[in-house]
Design a protein around this motif. Structure first.
Motif, PDB file in Angstrom:
ATOM      1  N   VAL A   1      48.513  35.795  41.240  1.00  0.00           N
ATOM      2  CA  VAL A   1      47.939  35.824  42.575  1.00  0.00           C
ATOM      3  C   VAL A   1      47.700  34.406  43.049  1.00  0.00           C
ATOM      4  O   VAL A   1      47.148  33.576  42.338  1.00  0.00           O
ATOM      5  CB  VAL A   1      46.604  36.597  42.576  1.00  0.00           C
ATOM      6  CG1 VAL A   1      45.957  36.528  43.948  1.00  0.00           C
ATOM      7  CG2 VAL A   1      46.828  38.045  42.158  1.00  0.00           C
TER       8      VAL A   1
ATOM      9  N   LEU B   1      45.875  31.960  45.596  1.00  0.00           N
ATOM     10  CA  LEU B   1      44.750  31.865  46.523  1.00  0.00           C
ATOM     11  C   LEU B   1      45.064  30.912  47.665  1.00  0.00           C
ATOM     12  O   LEU B   1      45.947  30.056  47.530  1.00  0.00           O
ATOM     13  CB  LEU B   1      43.499  31.420  45.751  1.00  0.00           C
ATOM     14  CG  LEU B   1      43.057  32.302  44.590  1.00  0.00           C
ATOM     15  CD1 LEU B   1      41.761  31.754  43.996  1.00  0.00           C
ATOM     16  CD2 LEU B   1      42.882  33.738  45.031  1.00  0.00           C
TER      17      LEU B   1
ATOM     18  N   LEU C   1      42.973  34.358  49.317  1.00  0.00           N
ATOM     19  CA  LEU C   1      43.325  35.685  49.800  1.00  0.00           C
ATOM     20  C   LEU C   1      42.981  35.783  51.288  1.00  0.00           C
ATOM     21  O   LEU C   1      42.160  35.027  51.804  1.00  0.00           O
ATOM     22  CB  LEU C   1      42.555  36.754  49.022  1.00  0.00           C
ATOM     23  CG  LEU C   1      42.716  36.773  47.492  1.00  0.00           C
ATOM     24  CD1 LEU C   1      42.008  37.988  46.913  1.00  0.00           C
ATOM     25  CD2 LEU C   1      44.178  36.746  47.076  1.00  0.00           C
TER      26      LEU C   1
ATOM     27  N   VAL D   1      44.313  43.436  52.048  1.00  0.00           N
ATOM     28  CA  VAL D   1      44.052  42.139  51.424  1.00  0.00           C
ATOM     29  C   VAL D   1      45.375  41.602  50.897  1.00  0.00           C
ATOM     30  O   VAL D   1      46.072  42.278  50.124  1.00  0.00           O
ATOM     31  CB  VAL D   1      43.026  42.252  50.276  1.00  0.00           C
ATOM     32  CG1 VAL D   1      42.780  40.880  49.643  1.00  0.00           C
ATOM     33  CG2 VAL D   1      41.726  42.840  50.787  1.00  0.00           C
ATOM     34  N   CYS D   2      45.746  40.400  51.324  1.00  0.00           N
ATOM     35  CA  CYS D   2      46.993  39.758  50.902  1.00  0.00           C
ATOM     36  C   CYS D   2      46.669  38.455  50.178  1.00  0.00           C
ATOM     37  O   CYS D   2      45.620  37.841  50.415  1.00  0.00           O
ATOM     38  CB  CYS D   2      47.888  39.429  52.098  1.00  0.00           C
ATOM     39  SG  CYS D   2      48.228  40.817  53.178  1.00  0.00           S
ATOM     40  N   ASP D   3      47.607  38.025  49.335  1.00  0.00           N
ATOM     41  CA  ASP D   3      47.425  36.692  48.756  1.00  0.00           C
ATOM     42  C   ASP D   3      48.150  35.683  49.643  1.00  0.00           C
ATOM     43  O   ASP D   3      48.684  36.020  50.699  1.00  0.00           O
ATOM     44  CB  ASP D   3      47.882  36.646  47.308  1.00  0.00           C
ATOM     45  CG  ASP D   3      49.403  36.656  47.143  1.00  0.00           C
ATOM     46  OD1 ASP D   3      50.121  36.861  48.159  1.00  0.00           O
ATOM     47  OD2 ASP D   3      49.880  36.452  46.018  1.00  0.00           O
TER      48      ASP D   3
ATOM     49  N   ILE E   1      47.738  43.029  48.145  1.00  0.00           N
ATOM     50  CA  ILE E   1      47.050  43.340  46.895  1.00  0.00           C
ATOM     51  C   ILE E   1      46.433  44.729  46.957  1.00  0.00           C
ATOM     52  O   ILE E   1      46.521  45.503  46.004  1.00  0.00           O
ATOM     53  CB  ILE E   1      45.961  42.285  46.609  1.00  0.00           C
ATOM     54  CG1 ILE E   1      46.623  40.928  46.367  1.00  0.00           C
ATOM     55  CG2 ILE E   1      45.093  42.693  45.436  1.00  0.00           C
ATOM     56  CD1 ILE E   1      45.636  39.796  46.260  1.00  0.00           C
TER      57      ILE E   1
ATOM     58  N   LEU F   1      38.250  41.527  42.273  1.00  0.00           N
ATOM     59  CA  LEU F   1      38.111  41.736  43.715  1.00  0.00           C
ATOM     60  C   LEU F   1      37.216  42.948  43.914  1.00  0.00           C
ATOM     61  O   LEU F   1      37.525  44.043  43.421  1.00  0.00           O
ATOM     62  CB  LEU F   1      39.481  41.970  44.355  1.00  0.00           C
ATOM     63  CG  LEU F   1      39.507  42.207  45.872  1.00  0.00           C
ATOM     64  CD1 LEU F   1      39.116  40.934  46.615  1.00  0.00           C
ATOM     65  CD2 LEU F   1      40.887  42.691  46.315  1.00  0.00           C
TER      66      LEU F   1
END
Length: 465
Positions: A379, A381, A383, A425-427, A433, A456
């Protein structure tokens, strides 16, 4: 026929009123209403009620003032209460004058009716008026109920509106006025072919009367038979309407699509028409047959969502198996910006709750919160928390491939108007995600202790406090 004798017989038979009633008689000054007024004066004491005259001076004709003065003097001479209103010139529209005049007239009738605590309002509609009305509505088109014509009695405020002359012809009223030496005013505009009703009155109906002298009773029978049939049908229509729909406390109406689809096709249309009449109850009935067809198509459509704009700023909105009728309200969409979510912080969002990202060893998850563990190496960052966008897709935990966010909402049968309330929620690379409250992506893994992980946390009940 002795018209007066028959009138007395009908009054006793129908029991429209008794000698304790309070009656208002609408009198224009034409032969019809003058005859009605004379007959009321000749009622025997055992069925003669208190009655007064209501008159509107529309100021549309030169003789309007003369008519009003004549009626006032007549009522004074006969000791009959007289109530009059004048339709001022500045209130008169340039178009649809007849309809505007009718609205003004009945508004005045309602005012006097309430002030005098009346029980009945009488108008002098007769058999020829009934023919004109039915023919005009048949040609123009409309509901079956409207084509049944003028009702002899219907509710009016706390009492009734009565038309006791419906079974008589115009010729009979003229003959009565001659025999009793009655004075009346002839409206010269009744002969103008510029008005639709006059074309029926002066051109169409005379031809029909040549075909049969019994035209008035035939139309009267048609109207009565149709009204009887509709009354019987109305019982079943109301029963089905109570099953498939209800009125909400906020005044909106909702209809359940599933039982509606099980009704016979003819009953579906009638029930839908009755539902619209309930929606518009207390206001102008502005819907037409095409609106019923459009609503039927919306309910039967394979598409689970849709809406139709209805007259009078009403909106019919389908969401899966529910059809909602509500006043149109201009939406004021507030576009919230995307929110960055850095490690170690909470982000608070209206209608979503709070979302936080932390190192796994600092597990802050408590009861009521939902946690997703992420491999820190997979992932990137920061986010981002944002609304869904057209074409958004995500991989799903426990499956291969991807799925559109839109399809996830459709599978859950989320109404269209609620879909923008949810967030994804996206990275930093744009990989989804999770779809908060719905689905996690394949990036969501089990909690481990030998790798660096993030947690999260979504708390749907979280607030600023």
């Amino acid at each position: 026929m002795d018209l007066l004798a028959d009138f007395l017989k009908q009054c006793q038979k129908q029991l429209y009123w008794n000698n304790s009633s309070r009656v208002l008689v609408a009198v224009s000054g034409g032969v019809d209403s003058i005859v009605l007024l004379d007959m009321m004066q000749q009622l025997p004491d055992d069925i003669k009620p208190w009655f007064g005259v209501v008159h509107v001076n529309h100021q549309l004709r030169e003789v309007s003032i003369q008519e009003a003065e004549f009626l006032e003097q007549l009522c004074c001479k006969k000791n009959i209460p007289f109530f009059m209103a004048k339709w001022d010139k500045y209130q008169q529209p340039k178009a649809n004058v007849e309809e505007a005049a009718r609205k003004f007239r009945y508004a005045f009738f309602r005012d006097v009716f309430a002030e005098q605590q009346a029980t009945h309002l009488l108008t002098a509609h007769h058999g020829d008026d009934q023919i004109e009305t039915i023919l005009m509505r048949l040609v123009r088109g409309g509901s079956l109920e409207s084509m049944a014509g003028i009702k002899a009695a219907r509710p009016f405020l706390t009492g009734e509106l009565i038309r006791p002359l419906l079974s008589y012809t115009k010729e009979q009223l003229y003959q009565y006025s001659t025999e009793h030496g009655l004075q009346y005013f002839e409206d010269e505009s009744n002969h103008s072919l510029a008005y639709t009703r006059n074309r029926y009155r002066n051109q169409v109906i005379p031809l029909l009367k040549q075909e049969t002298p019994q035209l008035v009773p035939h139309f009267a029978n048609f109207s009565n038979d149709l009204q009887d049939a509709l009354a019987v049908a109305q019982i079943e229509i109301n029963r089905q309407l109570a099953i498939i729909s209800k009125k909400l406390p906020d005044g909106n109406w909702v209809m359940d699509r599933k039982p509606y689809l099980h009704l016979e096709a003819g009953l579906q249309r009638l029930v839908l028409q009755q539902l619209l009449m309930e929606v518009y109850k207390g206001g102008d009935q502005q819907f037409q047959r095409q609106h019923i067809k459009d609503l039927h198509g919306l309910v039967n459509s394979d598409k689970p969502n849709g809406q139709i704009d209805l007259p009078g700023k009403w909106l019919a909105k389908r969401s899966y198996d529910t059809l909602t009728f509500s006043p149109f309200v201009e939406s004021k969409v507030v576009f919230e910006p995307d929110r960055k979510l850095e490690l170690g912080e909470w982000v608070h969002l209206p209608q979503v709750g709070k979302v936080g990202l932390f190192p796994a060893e600092m597990d802050q998850k408590s009861r009521g919160q939902r946690a997703i563990w992420l491999d820190a190496a997979s992932v990137q960052l920061p986010l981002t928390i944002r609304r869904r966008q057209a074409g958004d897709r995500m991989s799903l935990k426990g499956s291969t491939g991807t799925k559109k966010i839109k399809d996830i909402l459709i599978d859950r049968k989320v109404p269209l108007e609620q879909r923008d309330e949810f967030r994804i929620v996206c990275d930093a690379t744009g990989d989804v995600i999770c779809f908060l409250g719905f689905k996690d992506s394949r990036l969501s893994i089990e909690r481990e202790t030998d790798t660096i992980q993030y947690i999260l946390i979504h708390d749907p009940n979280g607030d600023e406090s």
